[in-house]
Design a protein around this motif. Structure first.
Motif, mmCIF file in Angstrom:
data_model
loop_
_atom_site.group_PDB
_atom_site.id
_atom_site.type_symbol
_atom_site.label_atom_id
_atom_site.label_comp_id
_atom_site.label_asym_id
_atom_site.label_seq_id
_atom_site.Cartn_x
_atom_site.Cartn_y
_atom_site.Cartn_z
ATOM 1 N N ILE A 1 0.844 -1.207 0.000
ATOM 2 C CA ILE A 1 0.000 0.000 0.000
ATOM 3 C C ILE A 1 0.871 1.246 0.000
ATOM 4 C CG2 ILE A 1 -1.685 1.333 1.333
ATOM 5 C CD1 ILE A 1 -2.827 -1.316 2.334
ATOM 6 N N LEU A 2 1.893 1.256 0.859
ATOM 7 C CA LEU A 2 2.774 2.419 0.948
ATOM 8 C C LEU A 2 3.591 2.610 -0.329
ATOM 9 C CD1 LEU A 2 3.992 1.913 4.619
ATOM 10 C CD2 LEU A 2 2.493 3.727 3.779
ATOM 11 N N VAL A 3 4.051 1.511 -0.921
ATOM 12 C CA VAL A 3 4.780 1.610 -2.193
ATOM 13 C C VAL A 3 3.846 2.104 -3.299
ATOM 14 C CG1 VAL A 3 6.001 0.298 -3.965
ATOM 15 C CG2 VAL A 3 6.482 -0.129 -1.562
ATOM 16 N N GLY A 4 2.598 1.653 -3.292
ATOM 17 C CA GLY A 4 1.626 2.153 -4.260
ATOM 18 C C GLY A 4 1.387 3.644 -4.097
ATOM 19 N N ILE A 5 1.265 4.095 -2.838
ATOM 20 C CA ILE A 5 1.104 5.540 -2.588
ATOM 21 C C ILE A 5 2.309 6.304 -3.104
ATOM 22 C CG2 ILE A 5 0.952 7.294 -0.779
ATOM 23 C CD1 ILE A 5 -0.650 5.283 0.884
ATOM 24 N N MET A 6 3.501 5.778 -2.787
ATOM 25 C CA MET A 6 4.723 6.436 -3.260
ATOM 26 C C MET A 6 4.760 6.517 -4.788
ATOM 27 S SD MET A 6 8.679 5.193 -3.071
ATOM 28 C CE MET A 6 8.390 4.142 -4.507
ATOM 29 N N SER A 7 4.429 5.413 -5.450
ATOM 30 C CA SER A 7 4.477 5.389 -6.914
ATOM 31 C C SER A 7 3.467 6.352 -7.505
ATOM 32 C CB SER A 7 4.207 3.968 -7.418
ATOM 33 O OG SER A 7 5.141 3.062 -6.885
ATOM 34 N N GLY A 8 2.267 6.364 -6.937
ATOM 35 C CA GLY A 8 1.250 7.280 -7.433
ATOM 36 C C GLY A 8 1.636 8.730 -7.250
ATOM 37 N N VAL A 9 2.200 9.033 -6.083
ATOM 38 C CA VAL A 9 2.607 10.415 -5.810
ATOM 39 C C VAL A 9 3.712 10.851 -6.766
ATOM 40 C CG1 VAL A 9 3.787 11.867 -4.118
ATOM 41 C CG2 VAL A 9 1.873 10.429 -3.407
ATOM 42 N N PHE A 10 4.703 9.987 -6.971
ATOM 43 C CA PHE A 10 5.805 10.370 -7.854
ATOM 44 C C PHE A 10 5.364 10.426 -9.315
ATOM 45 C CE2 PHE A 10 8.693 9.365 -4.331
ATOM 46 C CZ PHE A 10 9.506 10.475 -4.405
ATOM 47 N N ALA A 11 4.435 9.578 -9.699
ATOM 48 C CA ALA A 11 3.915 9.666 -11.064
ATOM 49 C C ALA A 11 3.224 11.006 -11.282
ATOM 50 C CB ALA A 11 2.951 8.514 -11.332
ATOM 51 N N ALA A 12 2.408 11.405 -10.311
ATOM 52 C CA ALA A 12 1.748 12.716 -10.412
ATOM 53 C C ALA A 12 2.767 13.848 -10.362
ATOM 54 C CB ALA A 12 0.725 12.867 -9.286
ATOM 55 N N TYR A 13 3.761 13.709 -9.498
ATOM 56 C CA TYR A 13 4.801 14.725 -9.353
ATOM 57 C C TYR A 13 5.567 14.929 -10.651
ATOM 58 C CZ TYR A 13 8.988 16.964 -7.376
ATOM 59 O OH TYR A 13 10.030 17.814 -7.116
ATOM 60 N N LEU A 14 5.989 13.811 -11.266
ATOM 61 C CA LEU A 14 6.751 13.914 -12.509
ATOM 62 C C LEU A 14 5.871 14.386 -13.664
ATOM 63 C CD1 LEU A 14 8.947 10.695 -12.236
ATOM 64 C CD2 LEU A 14 9.682 13.064 -11.960
#
Length: 493
Positions: free
Chosen positions: A238-251
Motif C-alpha cells: 500500500i505504501l509503495v503504491g502511494i509512493m508510486s502514485g505520488v511520484f507519477a503525479a509529481y513527474l
C-alpha cells in the motif's frame, strides 16, 4: 660495525620513513580540498570558453562569458547544497552508500535537467520584478549578473557553514535586491514576495506534518504489531503504491514540462492509476521478499530499502528538471538581452546553457556534496529506511499540494522540514510512552532536566542554525545583490 649498531640504524631509518609517510598523509589531507576547488575552477573556465566559442563577437560575448562562468559557479553550489536534500535521508538510513548516492544523483540530476528541464524559463524569477521597470538593457544585464553572483556566493557560504538553504530563495533575493537597486522599490511585485515569504513557514511545516503522519501510520500498523512481517506484507505494498502514485503525479506535473504540459487534475489521475497498478504488482514481490524473515524491526528495514532508493532517484530527476533554472535562468536572460538588445520576461534556454547547468550540478555534488548529505542524513536526527521513506514521500506530496494551491515552495525547506518532522514526532512519541510507563507503574520520579535534554532526538544546535539561515537567505542575498549591482554599474559607467 656491530650487529646492535646496525639494528639501531635500521630502527632509526624505519622511524624516519614513518615520519615521512605521516607527512605525506598530512599533505594529502590538506591538499584534498584544493583538488576540489581546482576541478571546480577548471569547469568554470571551460564554461567561459564554451560561451566565447558559441556566442557572438567582442565586446558582447565578454558579458556572456562572464555570465557563463558565474552560472557554472552557481550550478556547482546547487549541486553542493540542494541535492543533499534528496540523497541525505537515503544515506543516513544506510540504504545507500555515499558513493552510490552521488552516482545516482549525478545521473538523475543531469537526466532531469537535459531531458525534462524547461526550455522556457521565467528569467525574472516568477515575476518578482517587471522587465519594463528596468528600461536600459545594460542595467538589466547588470541586475541579472548581480543576482546570479550574489545567489551563488550566499549558497557557497551556507554550504561552508553546513546549512542547507533554498537556492530558489537565494535567486529570489538576488533578483529582488538588484531590481530595487536598478529601478526602486516600485519595480518589485510585493504580492509575489509575500507569497514566497509565506512559503518559508508553510512548506517545512507541511512537509514535517506529512512525514510525521506517515511515520505514525507505519509505527501503529506495522512496527508495534505482534506479527510485524504479516503486517508488513499488507501495508508495504500500500505504501509503495502511494509512493508510486505520488511520484507519477509529481513527474507528470513538474518533471516533463518540456515534453508536455499537464494540468493538476490530469496529473492526479495519472498518479492514482499508477499507484493502483504498482500496488497490485508489488503484493507478490513483497510476499516473496518477506518469506522467512525474522519478526523484528531489522527485517522491516530491508523491505523499505529499495522503495527508498527509487524515491531518492526520482526526487533527483525532478529536482534536476526544475531547479536547473536557478543556475541558468539569469544566464539565459543575459544571453537573450545581449543578443537582442532588450529584456524579456521569459526566454528560451539554449542547449549549451542547459548543459552548463546540468554538468555544474553534477560536479558540485561530486566535489562538495558529501558534507551536506551527512548533515541532512544523520546529524539532524537519526534516520532508518522507514523514517527516510516518510521524508521522501512527504516531499513529493507537499510539492504537489503546493502546486495545486499555487504556492511557490522550496524543495530544500520541504525535505529538511520532513526530517525535522520525523525527529520531533519521535521525541513526542518517546515522551508519551515514558509517561504511559510511569503512569502504569505509578512510581518513579520525573526525569531531571539535564537527562530530558540529553534524550532529545533532534539536535537543537543544527535546528537553530538551519532556521536562522532560512530566515536571512532572502534579505542577505538581496543586500549582497544590490551591492554587486552598484559595483557593476560604477565600473561600467
Amino acid at each position: 660495525m656491530t650487529d646492535d649498531s646496525q639494528e639501531n640504524q635500521w630502527k632509526t631509518l624505519d622511524k624516519d620513513l614513518g615520519r615521512i609517510s605521516h607527512v605525506e598523509y598530512a599533505a594529502a589531507h590538506v591538499a584534498r580540498p584544493m583538488v576540489g576547488a581546482g576541478v571546480a575552477l577548471v569547469f568554470m573556465v571551460a564554461a567561459g570558453i564554451c560561451a566565447a566559442l558559441l556566442f557572438g563577437s567582442f565586446p558582447q560575448n565578454m558579458i556572456v562569458v562572464a555570465a557563463a562562468v558565474f552560472g557554472a559557479y552557481m550550478a556547482l553550489n546547487i549541486g553542493a547544497n540542494d541535492v543533499a536534500n534528496n540523497m541525505g535521508p537515503a544515506v543516513g538510513a544506510r540504504a545507500l552508500t555515499m558513493g552510490g548516492a552521488i552516482a545516482i544523483a549525478a545521473v538523475c540530476e543531469s537526466a532531469g535537467a537535459l531531458l525534462a528541464g524547461g526550455d522556457v524559463v521565467a528569467t525574472i524569477s516568477k515575476g518578482i520584478i517587471d522587465p519594463a521597470g528596468v528600461a536600459e538593457t545594460r542595467d538589466f544585464i547588470n541586475a541579472m549578473m548581480a543576482a546570479l553572483v550574489s545567489a551563488a556566493l550566499w549558497v557557497n557560504l551556507a554550504t561552508w557553514i553546513g546549512a542547507p538553504v533554498s537556492t530558489t530563495h537565494s535567486v529570489v533575493g538576488g533578483v529582488m535586491g538588484a531590481g530595487i537597486a536598478a529601478a526602486g522599490f516600485a519595480a518589485v511585485s510585493w504580492s509575489t514576495m509575500v507569497a514566497i515569504a509565506a512559503s518559508w513557514v508553510i512548506s517545512p511545516v507541511l512537509g514535517g506534518v506529512i512525514a510525521a503522519v506517515f511515520l505514525a501510520l507505519i509505527k501503529s500498523r506495522v512496527i508495534y504489531r505482534d506479527d510485524k512481517i504479516a503486517a508488513a506484507r499488507r501495508w508495504v505494498p500500500i505504501l509503495v503504491g502511494i509512493m508510486s502514485g505520488v511520484f507519477a503525479a509529481y513527474l507528470a506535473l513538474k518533471g516533463f514540462k518540456r515534453i508536455v504540459s499537464i494540468e493538476v487534475g490530469t496529473a492526479l489521475l495519472i498518479g492514482i492509476g499508477t499507484g493502483v497498478a504498482v500496488h497490485v504488482l508489488t503484493i507478490p514481490l513483497i510476499r516473496r521478499q518477506a518469506r522467512g524473515m525474522e519478526n523484528r524491526n531489522r527485517s522491516l528495514k530491508a523491505l523499505f530499502g529499495l522503495p527508498l532508493i527509487l524515491s531518492a532517484a526520482l526526487l533527483s530527476f525532478a529536482h534536476g528538471a526544475n531547479d536547473v533554472a536557478n543556475a541558468v535562468g539569469p544566464l539565459a536572460a543575459i544571453v537573450h538581452a545581449s543578443e537582442f538588445g532588450a529584456a524579456a520576461g521569459t526566454v528560451a534556454i539554449p542547449f549549451w546553457v542547459m548543459v552548463i547547468g546540468a554538468l555544474g550540478i553534477s560536479f558540485g555534488l561530486f566535489l562538495f556534496g558529501p558534507r551536506l548529505i551527512r548533515m541532512v542524513g544523520s546529524r539532524i536526527t537519526r534516520l532508518n529506511p522507514m523514517r527516510a521513506y516518510c521524508v521522501a514521500l512527504s516531499a513529493a506530496i507537499t510539492v504537489i499540494m503546493a502546486s495545486w494551491l499555487g504556492l511557490p515552495v522550496s524543495s530544500t525547506h520541504i525535505a529538511v522540514g520532513g526530517v525535522f518532522g520525523v525527529g520531533f514526532f519521535r521525541e513526542w512519541h518517546m515522551e508519551r510512552r515514558l509517561r504511559g510507563h510511569r503512569a502504569a507503574r505509578a512510581t518513579g520520579p520525573a526525569l531531571p532536566t539535564e537527562e530530558r535534554r540529553r534524550r532529545k532526538l533532534v539536535r537543537r544546535s543544527h535546528f537553530m542554525t538551519i532556521i536562522a539561515a532560512w530566515v536571512v537567505t532572502v534579505p542577505a542575498a538581496a543586500l549582497l545583490s544590490a551591492l554587486i549591482f552598484a559595483i557593476l554599474t560604477s565600473v561600467a559607467g
